[in-house]
Design a protein around this motif. Structure first.
Motif, PDB file in Angstrom:
ATOM      1  N   ASP A   6       0.823  -1.215   0.000  1.00 17.70           N
ATOM      2  CA  ASP A   6       0.000   0.000   0.000  1.00 17.70           C
ATOM      3  C   ASP A   6       0.858   1.267   0.000  1.00 17.70           C
ATOM      4  OD1 ASP A   6      -2.319  -1.579   0.125  1.00 17.70           O
ATOM      5  OD2 ASP A   6      -2.133  -1.718   2.309  1.00 17.70           O
ATOM      6  N   GLY A   7       2.024   1.194  -0.630  1.00 15.71           N
ATOM      7  CA  GLY A   7       2.902   2.357  -0.681  1.00 15.71           C
ATOM      8  C   GLY A   7       2.651   3.190  -1.921  1.00 15.71           C
ATOM      9  N   ASN A   8       3.621   4.017  -2.255  1.00 17.97           N
ATOM     10  CA  ASN A   8       3.539   4.874  -3.430  1.00 17.97           C
ATOM     11  C   ASN A   8       3.541   4.005  -4.685  1.00 17.97           C
ATOM     12  OD1 ASN A   8       4.002   6.626  -5.553  1.00 17.97           O
ATOM     13  ND2 ASN A   8       5.558   7.837  -4.482  1.00 17.97           N
ATOM     14  N   PRO A   9       2.452   3.990  -5.461  1.00 21.76           N
ATOM     15  CA  PRO A   9       2.419   3.119  -6.646  1.00 21.76           C
ATOM     16  C   PRO A   9       3.473   3.494  -7.683  1.00 21.76           C
ATOM     17  CG  PRO A   9       0.559   4.644  -6.654  1.00 21.76           C
ATOM     18  CD  PRO A   9       1.214   4.784  -5.318  1.00 21.76           C
ATOM     19  N   TYR A  10       3.921   4.749  -7.655  1.00 24.57           N
ATOM     20  CA  TYR A  10       4.937   5.188  -8.597  1.00 24.57           C
ATOM     21  C   TYR A  10       6.294   4.586  -8.236  1.00 24.57           C
ATOM     22  CZ  TYR A  10       8.145   8.431 -10.992  1.00 24.57           C
ATOM     23  OH  TYR A  10       9.156   8.984 -11.754  1.00 24.57           O
ATOM     24  N   GLN A  60       6.227  11.945 -14.223  1.00 22.22           N
ATOM     25  CA  GLN A  60       6.712  10.647 -13.793  1.00 22.22           C
ATOM     26  C   GLN A  60       7.575  10.028 -14.893  1.00 22.22           C
ATOM     27  OE1 GLN A  60       3.292   8.338 -12.587  1.00 22.22           O
ATOM     28  NE2 GLN A  60       3.090   9.441 -10.648  1.00 22.22           N
ATOM     29  N   TYR A  61       8.592   9.301 -14.447  1.00 22.34           N
ATOM     30  CA  TYR A  61       9.593   8.758 -15.366  1.00 22.34           C
ATOM     31  C   TYR A  61       9.726   7.255 -15.161  1.00 22.34           C
ATOM     32  CZ  TYR A  61      10.662  13.696 -15.721  1.00 22.34           C
ATOM     33  OH  TYR A  61      10.556  15.054 -15.913  1.00 22.34           O
ATOM     34  N   TYR A  62       9.799   6.540 -16.275  1.00 22.58           N
ATOM     35  CA  TYR A  62       9.937   5.096 -16.235  1.00 22.58           C
ATOM     36  C   TYR A  62      11.075   4.670 -17.145  1.00 22.58           C
ATOM     37  CZ  TYR A  62       5.276   5.371 -14.169  1.00 22.58           C
ATOM     38  OH  TYR A  62       4.207   5.684 -13.361  1.00 22.58           O
ATOM     39  N   ILE A 102       8.759  -0.859 -12.800  1.00 22.15           N
ATOM     40  CA  ILE A 102       7.556  -0.152 -12.337  1.00 22.15           C
ATOM     41  C   ILE A 102       6.719   0.418 -13.474  1.00 22.15           C
ATOM     42  CG2 ILE A 102       8.504   0.453 -10.075  1.00 22.15           C
ATOM     43  CD1 ILE A 102       9.080   3.256 -11.214  1.00 22.15           C
ATOM     44  N   GLY A 103       7.133   0.245 -14.707  1.00 20.42           N
ATOM     45  CA  GLY A 103       6.364   0.798 -15.818  1.00 20.42           C
ATOM     46  C   GLY A 103       7.106   0.662 -17.124  1.00 20.42           C
TER      47      GLY A 103
END
Length: 622
Positions: free
Chosen positions: A302-306, A357-359, A370-371
């Motif tokens: 349940d943390g930062n999804p990013y 946001q950067y992936y 993460i993405g």
């Protein structure tokens, strides 16, 4: 009638010299000899070949991932292919004899400025060549009539590079007896014939050459002062940066090669190359923490999804996830790509920019932990220069009209900072470090081309004004000017240099990473099979190890989450330390000379893992 014709021909030959008559055999479109200055433009433009080979080198520094040059991303090479051989081709062929003619004809004509420019470029090209390929044919390079060309060892090439650079300075300091008019300004696409700038460039070549030797046991006594002296005579500000101007023109250019290699018109980056996840971690300050025992990331429920993992307590470059003043490094907004803000709104709004946001991807895949990594133009699609939604002519230095960057004031300052650090002058190292960071902010800002507000047609997603405001805050913040001297480390120097070189200078970043042996944990002079790595496992220093230089950097076979892979069997566990010579030049025609190279033969399957002389603390083993 016949006798009359013979008479006319006799008169013709008596009035026309033999030399003039033979001139009819000259081809004006392909003359046997041209004036020296006419070589200059063509020789200069060959530096685009560096960007060709960055497709192979940048993935090995984890600046880029790729679905194209995947063998290089896996620290191997393409069998029977010239891939990764453009710098070799540039030095021996594309510049090659043309550059030799430019230098030799200019010296003979006492055109000292032109001769100096030629020697400066020769020194730069050969310095790059030997750093990438190691041993190379130098003394035999342009000797005609040879059926094979012997290789020279890197130590000798290094010395010759500096000799050429000093000869360039000597030539450039002479007074020409004639005026060049527009011959130099029209053909010199780097400095427009400004000899003072070429002198500074020559000293920059010397600095870059010596900076790769900082781990030599005799560096402090033999090389350090020479580097410090050369740095003082080299670039004095970012306005001195060495770049090659391109003709550009996008789709209207007479030839596509008039455009930058990375622009949308040429389609070379397209979506086959993308930012690596390590680059995203460094630029955003999200280097993760790994469990000591398992090497796993510590996932937060349940943390930062990013970014759903625990981050390393000590970030080196930035802490973008924090909203505190001076923590945000704005270089991320232009050096990296983001899908955020696809319609280009509020580009001058700092708070909006900070939400991007950067992936990043993996070594050979676009989907990271993460993405999904976007293209360097900011979309998860193959680049397009037309259509309702498109990438225009590109952005930042990934743009049709962007120049090719060769070296910068910022890079020279980081070389100087590392040198001061090595000789124990920490305060001087810190001052050079701060100058390096500040200079890279200026260099980065210079190439911003902001997109059109509200239009999804490419460009940068920040204004120069917003960038400079954030840069000012960062330079006074805890990662640059506000960094306590007690906390200042070699990691700060080398990782900031890595950021400054991103991605145009990947070849020099690769020099540094090899010089520090990829932070492999080994004993003795250099790592070897059974001493730092075996097939399928590389033992790398943990981020908590104070001696680890590149925090968060792990090779594919490292035993941490997201790695735990392996290299090709032929590597015998080792990462790549050099790129093999160009296939169609050497492996087709120069096999006997390749076989003589030591300590690993140039024909061996693992020659690409042969550690170069500049990495060894002492001499190369025989």
């Amino acid at each position: 009638m016949k006798n009359k014709l013979i008479y006319i021909l006799i008169v013709f030959f008596s009035l026309t010299s033999c030399e003039e008559y033979l001139d009819v055999n000259d081809n004006v479109d392909a003359p046997a000899k041209v004036d020296g200055y006419l070589y200059l433009a063509g020789v200069t433009q060959q530096y685009q070949n560096i960007y060709y080979d960055l497709r192979a080198i940048a993935p090995m520094t984890q600046m880029m991932g790729t679905t194209s040059y995947s063998n290089f991303a896996s620290n191997y090479y393409n069998l029977g292919s010239d891939a990764g051989g453009e710098i070799w081709k540039m030095t021996y062929f594309s510049q090659g004899q043309n550059l030799e003619n430019l230098i030799n004809q200019s010296i003979a004509a006492e055109d000292w400025t032109l001769a100096g420019i030629g020697l400066a470029m020769k020194a730069f090209s050969w310095d790059l060549l030997t750093k990438v390929n190691g041993e190379v044919p130098m003394n035999d390079a342009f000797v005609s009539g040879l059926l094979q060309h012997d290789y020279d060892y890197q130590k000798d090439v290094y010395e010759q590079v500096r000799k050429w650079a000093y000869e360039a300075i000597e030539m450039l300091e002479k007074t020409d007896d004639q005026s060049y008019g527009d011959k130099l300004t029209n053909n010199d696409f780097i400095y427009g014939g400004n000899k003072e700038m070429w002198i500074k460039f020559s000293y920059a070549v010397i600095v870059r050459n010596l900076a790769s030797l900082t781990n030599k046991t005799d560096f402090s006594g033999t090389y350090a002062q020479e580097l410090i002296t050369a740095a003082g005579k080299s670039f004095q500000s970012p306005s001195d940066d060495a770049t090659v101007t391109v003709g550009a023109g996008s789709q209207s250019a007479p030839y596509s090669s008039y455009n930058n290699f990375w622009g949308t018109a040429r389609g070379n980056l397209s979506y086959s190359y993308f930012q690596h996840d390590y680059a995203v971690q460094v630029f955003t300050g999200t280097v993760p923490e790994y469990e000591e025992a398992t090497g796993d990331k510590i996932h937060i429920l349940d943390g930062n999804p990013y970014y759903p993992v625990e981050l390393a307590e000590k970030q080196i470059i930035t802490d973008t996830l924090s909203n505190e003043l001076g923590h945000f490094d704005p270089r991320v907004t232009v050096k990296l790509a983001t899908e955020s803000n696809p319609t280009y709104l509020n580009l001058n709004n700092i708070d909006s920019v900070k939400t991007y946001q950067y992936y990043g991807g993996t070594f050979t895949g676009k989907t990271g932990p993460i993405g999904q990594a976007p293209s360097f133009y900011g979309r998860t699609l193959t680049s397009q220069y037309q259509g309702t939604v498109n990438d225009g002519i590109g952005r930042w230095i990934y743009r049709d009209d962007a120049p090719y960057i060769l070296t910068t004031y910022s890079e020279i300052q980081f070389c100087l900072a590392e040198t001061y650090w090595k000789i124990g002058q920490k305060a001087e190292a810190f001052e050079a470090f701060k100058r390096g960071v500040s200079a890279d902010m200026q260099t980065t800002a210079r190439y911003i081309r902001t997109g059109s507000e509200g239009n999804a047609t490419g460009g940068d997603k920040i204004t120069t004004g917003a960038f400079n405001s954030l840069a000012s805050e960062y330079l006074n913040g805890p990662y640059a000017g506000g960094l306590p001297l007690a906390d200042f480390s070699l990691s700060h120097i080398m990782m900031q240099k890595w950021v400054a070189l991103y991605p145009w200078g990947a070849q020099e970043a690769w020099v540094d990473m090899r010089k520090y042996n990829y932070d492999i944990d080994y004993t003795g002079d250099v790592p070897s099979t059974g001493n730092g790595f075996v097939h399928g496992i590389v033992e790398q220093k943990k981020d908590t190890d104070p001696s680890k230089v590149y925090k968060g950097f792990y090779l594919a076979p490292a035993q941490v989450e997201g790695r735990k892979g392996s290299y090709y069997t032929q590597n015998e566990g080792s990462p790549s330390y050099r790129i093999r010579p160009r296939f169609n030049s050497e492996y087709m025609w120069n096999i006997p000379s390749l076989e003589t190279i030591k300590p690993i033969s140039g024909t061996a399957d693992n020659y690409h893992t042969s550690i170069p002389w500049f990495v060894y603390p002492g001499d190369l083993p025989q």
